[in-house]
Scaffold this motif. Structure first.
Motif, PDB file in Angstrom:
ATOM      1  N   MET A  53      -6.432  -7.371  -0.046  1.00  0.00           N
ATOM      2  CA  MET A  53      -5.275  -7.204   0.813  1.00  0.00           C
ATOM      3  C   MET A  53      -4.391  -6.063   0.318  1.00  0.00           C
ATOM      4  O   MET A  53      -3.899  -5.284   1.104  1.00  0.00           O
ATOM      5  N   VAL A  54      -4.161  -5.990  -0.999  1.00  0.00           N
ATOM      6  CA  VAL A  54      -3.324  -4.932  -1.546  1.00  0.00           C
ATOM      7  C   VAL A  54      -4.006  -3.586  -1.366  1.00  0.00           C
ATOM      8  O   VAL A  54      -3.368  -2.590  -1.054  1.00  0.00           O
ATOM      9  N   GLY A  55      -5.325  -3.530  -1.527  1.00  0.00           N
ATOM     10  CA  GLY A  55      -6.067  -2.285  -1.345  1.00  0.00           C
ATOM     11  C   GLY A  55      -5.973  -1.774   0.077  1.00  0.00           C
ATOM     12  O   GLY A  55      -5.900  -0.575   0.319  1.00  0.00           O
ATOM     13  N   GLU A  97      -3.731   2.183   3.839  1.00  0.00           N
ATOM     14  CA  GLU A  97      -2.991   2.497   5.062  1.00  0.00           C
ATOM     15  C   GLU A  97      -1.784   3.390   4.760  1.00  0.00           C
ATOM     16  O   GLU A  97      -1.500   4.337   5.486  1.00  0.00           O
ATOM     17  N   LEU A  98      -1.095   3.110   3.651  1.00  0.00           N
ATOM     18  CA  LEU A  98       0.041   3.929   3.251  1.00  0.00           C
ATOM     19  C   LEU A  98      -0.395   5.354   2.920  1.00  0.00           C
ATOM     20  O   LEU A  98       0.253   6.328   3.307  1.00  0.00           O
TER      21      LEU A  98
END
Length: 60
Positions: free
Chosen positions: A1-3, A8-9
């Motif tokens: 999820m963090v990846g 996306e950022l």
């Protein structure tokens, strides 16, 4: 999820950087000159209006 969020950022930052590069290139690119058309646009110089000697016309 963090990846996924980091990816996306980074994509958003990359698209913004490409947009800034394209805007900079368009800003400093020379204007095409068309024969018979209007003169190409240029920078506008701002000048203060010339002073006039009609100071008493406002009170009259």
């Amino acid at each position: 999820m963090v990846g996924s969020a980091a990816r996306e950022l980074l994509l958003v930052i990359a698209v913004a950087a490409v947009g800034l590069l394209l805007a900079t290139a368009v800003t400093f690119a020379p204007w095409p000159v068309t024969p018979g058309g209007s003169a190409p646009s240029g920078l506008v110089e701002l000048h203060r209006p010339a002073p006039t000697d009609r100071a008493d016309s406002a009170s009259g």
